[in-house]
Design an enzyme around this catalytic site. Structure first.
Site, PDB file in Angstrom:
ATOM      1  N   ASP A  67      -4.376   3.598  -3.092  1.00 56.78           N
ATOM      2  CA  ASP A  67      -5.085   2.323  -2.944  1.00 56.78           C
ATOM      3  C   ASP A  67      -6.294   2.481  -2.025  1.00 56.78           C
ATOM      4  O   ASP A  67      -7.257   1.728  -2.112  1.00 56.78           O
ATOM      5  CB  ASP A  67      -4.145   1.249  -2.409  1.00 56.78           C
TER       6      ASP A  67
HETATM    7  C1  LIG Z   1      -4.163   3.708 -10.236  1.00 56.45           C
HETATM    8  S1  LIG Z   1      -3.304   2.591  -9.351  1.00 56.45           S
HETATM    9  C2  LIG Z   1      -3.097   3.245  -7.747  1.00 56.45           C
HETATM   10  C3  LIG Z   1      -2.440   2.317  -6.811  1.00 56.45           C
HETATM   11  O1  LIG Z   1      -3.043   1.108  -6.808  1.00 56.45           O
HETATM   12  C4  LIG Z   1      -0.975   2.183  -7.152  1.00 56.45           C
HETATM   13  O2  LIG Z   1      -0.349   3.399  -6.925  1.00 56.45           O
HETATM   14  C5  LIG Z   1      -0.366   1.127  -6.322  1.00 56.45           C
HETATM   15  O3  LIG Z   1       0.046   1.358  -5.222  1.00 56.45           O
HETATM   16  C6  LIG Z   1      -0.386  -0.238  -6.882  1.00 56.45           C
HETATM   17  O4  LIG Z   1       0.201  -1.188  -6.052  1.00 56.45           O
HETATM   18  P1  LIG Z   1       0.282  -2.672  -6.564  1.00 56.45           P
HETATM   19  O5  LIG Z   1       0.897  -3.435  -5.436  1.00 56.45           O
HETATM   20  O6  LIG Z   1       1.120  -2.670  -7.774  1.00 56.45           O
HETATM   21  O7  LIG Z   1      -1.102  -3.137  -6.847  1.00 56.45           O
END
Ligand SMILES: CSC[C@@H](O)[C@@H](O)C(=O)COP(=O)(O)O
EC number: 5.3.1.23
Length: 718
Positions: A616
């Site tokens: 993220d």
């Molecule tokens: C290519 S997506 C990478 C990250 O965003 C993913 O691993 C993640 O942690 C997503 O978290 P989320 O809370 O579902 O948005």
């Protein structure tokens, strides 16, 4: 049968009444036969019980003295013993009760039958008693005849010689008493014969018949006022004159012996049945387990079949639309939904059977290369935006329309769309959709609105940096464009944002290729295939398509190099179980779902070649924020000496932050932990800590796979 020590009544053999001891039985009957007075009081009963107790004592003492039993001479010529009504009933019903009470012991079965006998309706019971009476008569007749025979005399001599003139339960018997007993027995038989011819006997029989008690038996009520003349006094216990208990006849004891032998046999049979039963029980348990296993496999296969069916139907839809204008040479046939399978076969036959249709073959090749069967989480075309509602997956595949910044903000905030790149794309496209519909009086007004909207969108979810970076980029870009008309300015914005969408898809494909190369070059096991563990969802649903970590997996799969993918459940929001599993099944990639807590055990078994997750936000020093649970996987990977990779586009790298400690970590609602689909699973009143992300230190990361190649976290080209 311990009660064999006491003669229950006269000369016939009757089984012990349920719930009574043989001694008690004898005692009560003795009162009936020897003292037919109607004034038999409770006091008498008490006295009788006391006497019974007293009488039991010498029995026990004699038993103790008795020691080893002498082998009894068996009289093979003696008539067959008469069976009592109760025994007849037992023999007739034992099999039925055994079948009705699987697993019941022999004594349980006897107890049940005794209960049934007690409550057997009088007419039914009478049938058995009549049969017993007839058998008894038969026995007596045969016995009388037998006693006159030479064989009987020989047998008696033999027994006398052996010192067993007549069996006695109390051990050694004084000859004197035995003779007296024999004489007493004869006296009884004689008197009984006379008595049977008397008027009193007839009156008694009539009364009994009236009362439904044709002949006395141990379980029925006996009318104590049966006749005015008492029947002859019974014979006494051998060797104990004065005791008012019927004699132990040889027949009775033989009969008891036969019953005991039968009982032993039955016990053996019962033991065998019980053993077989236990084996069968084990088989049943195993079969039940196997059935449950099969049922769950069938369910799984059904779900797979549904997925494949869905995939087939979307493939047909895509083919009909892609080949919609291609007429088959000769027939001019166009593809329809119900004829597409046949259409494709005919098209293939035409192309492979002759070289005539070179142009058509080229056109078909082009069409096929444009057919994209990957999952479409974001459907955008010409200012119209729809997103796959990820909250409804995997149960429902529903698209929702995004028509404004507010719609986009809500979709991001409520996680109808999630995953760092997808958040940024939906945010920007939502903004574009509204801009295209909105009337601005000036470009400045438009720019102001865009900047405010971007700030709003960035705040929807704080940890993923992609939206924030996209917002910075757009803020700068809109300021720099020099347009006179709002319309042109809008068109430029549209180009910019649509470009971001395309770039993300391209970036993911590049990430996939670089990642696959990296793994295969460095970690390909001798078996020729790799197993990858991934966390959360980083696929088509989290990006504009293909995915980051899941993109690497897709590339490995397309190269035939995937042995198995393990996807974590990803509590509490279950992105792994709901979304990654959905994508893996959709693409037909061999995969297994595991709970987050199973990762350690899986790695310990050596089942994983490498772990790849998304990001993220990657900070300047390579620290990486990703879905909660990523950090512990990196620690486990280090412990088990397994490579741990982050796959992320440069849009996820935030060079403005020195290290992971500066990343804002989103806290999610407590209900994600305390409830599942609205049902509470945690104790009410418990407080919750629910961070959506954690930070993995750069030192635990083997490499960061980007669209520009794979970098050490410590040497990112910022
Ligand atoms: C290519 S997506 C990478 C990250 O965003 C993913 O691993 C993640 O942690 C997503 O978290 P989320 O809370 O579902 O948005």
């Amino acid at each position: 049968m311990e009660s064999a020590n006491i003669v229950p009544k006269e000369e016939s053999v009757e089984a012990e009444a349920p719930g009574e001891t043989a001694a008690e039985n004898v005692q009560v009957k003795q009162e009936v036969t020897s003292s037919p007075s109607p004034t038999n009081t409770k006091g008498t009963c008490h006295r009788l019980h006391a006497e019974v107790k007293e009488r039991k004592k010498p029995v026990a003492a004699a038993k103790a003295k008795k020691g080893k039993k002498k082998k009894q001479i068996r009289d093979m010529n003696a008539p067959k013993q008469a069976l009592s009504g109760y025994f007849r009933f037992l023999n007739d019903n034992r099999d039925r009760v055994r079948t009705q009470n699987q697993g019941a012991s022999f004594s349980d079965i006897t107890r049940i039958l005794a209960g049934e006998w007690t409550h057997l309706p009088a007419p039914e019971k009478q049938k058995y008693l009549d049969a017993a009476e007839a058998d008894k008569e038969r026995y007596q007749k045969e016995m009388e005849e037998y006693k006159r025979s030479e064989a009987y005399k020989v047998m008696m001599k033999k027994k006398k010689k052996q010192g067993v003139k007549s069996k006695h339960p109390f051990g050694q018997v004084n000859e004197k008493y035995l003779d007296a007993a024999e004489a007493d027995k004869e006296r009884y038989q004689k008197e009984m014969e006379e008595y049977k011819r008397s008027e009193a006997y007839k009156v008694m029989m009539k009364k009994k018949k009236k009362q439904g008690v044709k002949s006395k038996h141990p379980f029925g009520q006996v009318n104590e006022d049966a006749g005015s003349e008492p029947p002859p006094k019974k014979t006494g216990v051998i060797g104990f004159p004065g005791f008012d208990i019927p004699i132990f006849t040889e027949e009775f004891l033989d009969h008891n012996k036969a019953q005991e032998t039968e009982l032993r046999k039955l016990r053996r049979v019962v033991a065998e049945y019980e053993e077989q039963n236990a084996i069968l029980q084990r088989h049943i348990e195993q079969l039940t387990g196997a059935i449950e296993q099969l049922e769950s496999e069938v369910n799984e296969k059904k779900q797979n079949a549904t997925q494949v069916q869905q995939y087939l139907s979307s493939l047909r839809t895509n083919l009909v639309s892609a080949f919609g204008s291609i007429r088959l040479p000769g027939s001019n046939e166009l593809p329809m939904m119900d004829s597409i399978d046949g259409y494709m076969i005919r098209l293939q036959n035409l192309l492979s059977s002759s070289q005539q249709h070179q142009d058509l073959a080229k056109e078909v090749r082009n069409i096929i290369s444009t057919i994209d069967m990957t999952l479409e989480a974001i459907k955008y075309k010409d200012g119209k935006l729809e997103i796959l509602n990820q909250l409804a997956l995997p149960e429902k595949s529903e698209y929702i329309s995004i028509q404004s910044v507010e719609d986009a903000w809500d979709a991001i905030h409520s996680m109808k769309v999630r995953g760092a790149p997808a958040i940024a794309i939906v945010g920007c496209l939502g903004l574009l959709v509204e801009v295209l519909q909105k009337d601005f009086t000036s470009i400045d007004e438009a720019i102001k609105w865009v900047k405010e909207s971007l700030d709003h969108l960035v705040a929807a979810r704080p940890t993923a940096v992609n939206m924030s970076k996209a917002a910075s980029h757009l803020r700068t870009a809109v300021q720099q464009w020099e347009f006179k008309s709002v319309q042109n300015w809008k068109a430029r914005l549209q180009m910019e944002i649509e470009g971001m969408l395309e770039k993300d898809l391209d970036d993911n494909k590049q990430i996939g290729e670089h990642g696959a190369d990296e793994i295969l070059e460095n970690f390909l096991p001798s078996e020729g295939k790799v197993s990858i563990l991934t966390h959360c969802n980083t696929g088509s649903l989290a990006t504009s398509g293909y995915g980051t970590a899941l993109g690497v997996i897709r590339s490995l799969f397309s190269r035939g190099k995937i042995d198995r993918v393990y996807c974590t459940e990803t509590r509490p929001y279950n992105q792994g179980a709901r979304l990654t599993a959905y994508e893996l099944v959709h693409d037909g990639i061999p995969a297994s779902l595991i709970c987050d807590s199973m990762a350690g055990a899986l790695l310990a078994q050596g089942k994983v070649t490498a772990i790849i997750t998304g990001a993220d936000r990657v900070t300047a020093n390579g620290d990486t924020a990703n879905k909660i649970g990523t950090y512990q996987l990196a620690v486990l990977a280090r412990h088990h000496n397994i490579p741990f990779y982050i796959a992320a586009p440069f849009t996820s790298i935030d060079a403005t932050i020195p290290d992971g400690s500066h990343i804002p970590i989103e806290q999610r609602p407590a209900a994600e932990l305390t409830h599942i689909k609205g049902s509470r699973i945690a104790a009410p009143g418990i407080e919750v800590w629910n961070p959506a992300f954690d930070v993995t230190p750069a030192d635990l990361i083997t490499g960061i796979i980007t669209e520009q190649g794979v970098f050490s976290p410590h040497s990112l080209p910022l």
